[in-house]
Design a protein around this motif. Structure first.
Motif, PDB file in Angstrom:
ATOM      1  N   HIS A   1      38.039  64.085   0.516  1.00 22.27           N
ATOM      2  CA  HIS A   1      37.321  64.829   1.561  1.00 22.27           C
ATOM      3  C   HIS A   1      35.815  64.876   1.241  1.00 22.27           C
ATOM      4  CE1 HIS A   1      36.770  68.179   4.452  1.00 22.27           C
ATOM      5  NE2 HIS A   1      36.174  68.857   3.488  1.00 22.27           N
ATOM      6  N   LEU A   2      35.488  65.149  -0.001  1.00 23.48           N
ATOM      7  CA  LEU A   2      34.087  65.230  -0.407  1.00 23.48           C
ATOM      8  C   LEU A   2      33.447  63.845  -0.477  1.00 23.48           C
ATOM      9  CD1 LEU A   2      34.347  67.991  -3.177  1.00 23.48           C
ATOM     10  CD2 LEU A   2      33.542  68.257  -0.820  1.00 23.48           C
ATOM     11  N   GLN A   3      34.200  62.881  -0.995  1.00 25.70           N
ATOM     12  CA  GLN A   3      33.695  61.511  -1.095  1.00 25.70           C
ATOM     13  C   GLN A   3      33.335  60.951   0.288  1.00 25.70           C
ATOM     14  OE1 GLN A   3      33.052  59.745  -3.820  1.00 25.70           O
ATOM     15  NE2 GLN A   3      32.448  57.960  -2.625  1.00 25.70           N
TER      16      GLN A   3
ATOM     17  N   HIS B   1      37.478  62.572   7.092  1.00 26.16           N
ATOM     18  CA  HIS B   1      37.112  63.821   6.395  1.00 26.16           C
ATOM     19  C   HIS B   1      37.870  65.016   7.002  1.00 26.16           C
ATOM     20  CE1 HIS B   1      34.078  66.642   4.573  1.00 26.16           C
ATOM     21  NE2 HIS B   1      34.052  67.231   5.753  1.00 26.16           N
ATOM     22  N   TRP B   2      38.021  65.000   8.325  1.00 26.29           N
ATOM     23  CA  TRP B   2      38.669  66.122   9.013  1.00 26.29           C
ATOM     24  C   TRP B   2      40.190  66.022   8.992  1.00 26.29           C
ATOM     25  CZ3 TRP B   2      35.061  64.469  13.493  1.00 26.29           C
ATOM     26  CH2 TRP B   2      33.786  65.011  13.286  1.00 26.29           C
ATOM     27  N   ASN B   3      40.711  64.801   8.936  1.00 26.55           N
ATOM     28  CA  ASN B   3      42.157  64.608   9.153  1.00 26.55           C
ATOM     29  C   ASN B   3      42.946  64.235   7.906  1.00 26.55           C
ATOM     30  OD1 ASN B   3      42.859  64.875  12.146  1.00 26.55           O
ATOM     31  ND2 ASN B   3      40.986  63.658  12.194  1.00 26.55           N
ATOM     32  N   ILE B   4      42.266  64.137   6.781  1.00 28.17           N
ATOM     33  CA  ILE B   4      42.966  63.739   5.562  1.00 28.17           C
ATOM     34  C   ILE B   4      43.929  64.842   5.109  1.00 28.17           C
ATOM     35  CG2 ILE B   4      41.018  64.525   4.135  1.00 28.17           C
ATOM     36  CD1 ILE B   4      41.795  62.338   2.112  1.00 28.17           C
ATOM     37  N   VAL B   5      45.131  64.422   4.685  1.00 28.34           N
ATOM     38  CA  VAL B   5      46.102  65.343   4.084  1.00 28.34           C
ATOM     39  C   VAL B   5      46.700  64.694   2.844  1.00 28.34           C
ATOM     40  CG1 VAL B   5      46.751  66.582   6.220  1.00 28.34           C
ATOM     41  CG2 VAL B   5      47.939  64.461   5.620  1.00 28.34           C
TER      42      VAL B   5
ATOM     43  N   ASP C   1      46.210  60.782   2.313  1.00 30.12           N
ATOM     44  CA  ASP C   1      45.105  60.453   1.397  1.00 30.12           C
ATOM     45  C   ASP C   1      45.118  58.984   0.961  1.00 30.12           C
ATOM     46  OD1 ASP C   1      47.393  60.873  -0.129  1.00 30.12           O
ATOM     47  OD2 ASP C   1      46.535  62.494  -1.359  1.00 30.12           O
ATOM     48  N   THR C   2      46.300  58.461   0.637  1.00 27.57           N
ATOM     49  CA  THR C   2      46.392  57.065   0.184  1.00 27.57           C
ATOM     50  C   THR C   2      45.968  56.092   1.299  1.00 27.57           C
ATOM     51  OG1 THR C   2      48.728  57.226   0.741  1.00 27.57           O
ATOM     52  CG2 THR C   2      48.182  57.334  -1.586  1.00 27.57           C
ATOM     53  N   ASP C   3      46.330  56.416   2.547  1.00 23.69           N
ATOM     54  CA  ASP C   3      45.942  55.554   3.679  1.00 23.69           C
ATOM     55  C   ASP C   3      44.440  55.637   3.950  1.00 23.69           C
ATOM     56  OD1 ASP C   3      48.574  54.841   3.948  1.00 23.69           O
ATOM     57  OD2 ASP C   3      48.996  56.321   5.528  1.00 23.69           O
ATOM     58  N   VAL C   4      43.878  56.835   3.749  1.00 20.71           N
ATOM     59  CA  VAL C   4      42.433  56.988   3.939  1.00 20.71           C
ATOM     60  C   VAL C   4      41.689  56.089   2.952  1.00 20.71           C
ATOM     61  CG1 VAL C   4      40.466  58.562   3.636  1.00 20.71           C
ATOM     62  CG2 VAL C   4      42.481  59.330   4.885  1.00 20.71           C
ATOM     63  N   VAL C   5      42.101  56.133   1.699  1.00 25.52           N
ATOM     64  CA  VAL C   5      41.426  55.329   0.681  1.00 25.52           C
ATOM     65  C   VAL C   5      41.529  53.849   1.044  1.00 25.52           C
ATOM     66  CG1 VAL C   5      41.494  54.606  -1.742  1.00 25.52           C
ATOM     67  CG2 VAL C   5      41.697  57.033  -1.148  1.00 25.52           C
ATOM     68  N   GLU C   6      42.717  53.425   1.455  1.00 20.87           N
ATOM     69  CA  GLU C   6      42.922  52.014   1.805  1.00 20.87           C
ATOM     70  C   GLU C   6      42.020  51.587   2.972  1.00 20.87           C
ATOM     71  OE1 GLU C   6      46.983  50.090   2.851  1.00 20.87           O
ATOM     72  OE2 GLU C   6      47.071  50.930   0.814  1.00 20.87           O
TER      73      GLU C   6
END
Ligand SMILES: [Fe+2]
Length: 160
Positions: free
Chosen positions: A50-52, A38-42, A101-106
């Motif tokens: 971020h909200l999800q 949540h804090w590090n997503i770009v 963002d794509t790596d966060v989702v993965e």
């Protein structure tokens, strides 16, 4: 020291206690990696993800409290100390620093899938020893499966 007397027989306590404790570790760890992401997503999808992520964190924290209190109610003292989480947490999480963002989702799909598969094993294990705990684990699994679906739906690229 036995402070709170258990309402389930000794034979059922070990498997139930292990199921609740390992679920507590997974949920507390999940709340930490959710906030880290949540804090590090770009990236261009920053806002929605971020909200999800905060939805995952809120669910993980809420259920961590519920499983810990279930353990206490059965006379099994829960262990949510940071050193316990640090040594026992095994789910995948984001690397340090900014994360695309794509790596966060993965990584969230992977992490939630791992948590769900571990929960499903505990659901089987607790069926006879303590169906009340099993019922709680089923509720948690349903919520994590909902969260996993939302990240998986984010993960479909234009080529898919
Ligand atoms: Fe925030």
């Amino acid at each position: 020291m036995t402070v709170v007397k258990s309402t389930i027989p000794e034979s059922a306590r070990q498997v139930t206690g292990e199921a609740l404790q390992s679920t507590l570790v997974d949920l507390l760890g999940l709340s930490l990696i959710g906030k880290q992401a949540h804090w590090n997503i770009v990236g261009p999808r920053f806002r929605s993800i971020h909200l999800q992520l905060d939805e995952v964190v809120a669910a993980a924290r809420e259920f961590a409290d519920t499983v810990a209190e279930r353990a206490s109610a059965l006379g099994l003292p829960p262990d949510g100390r940071p050193e316990t989480i640090a040594s026992a947490f095994t789910l995948p999480g984001p690397k340090d620093g900014w994360v695309r963002d794509t790596d966060v989702v993965e990584v969230m799909v992977e992490s939630l899938e791992a948590a769900i598969s571990r929960l499903r094993e505990r659901i089987e294990a607790t069926a006879t020893p303590d169906p009340v705990t099993q019922d709680l684990l089923i509720t948690i699994t349903a919520e994590l499966e909902k969260q996993r679906w939302m990240f998986a739906a984010e993960n479909v690229s234009r080529e898919d």
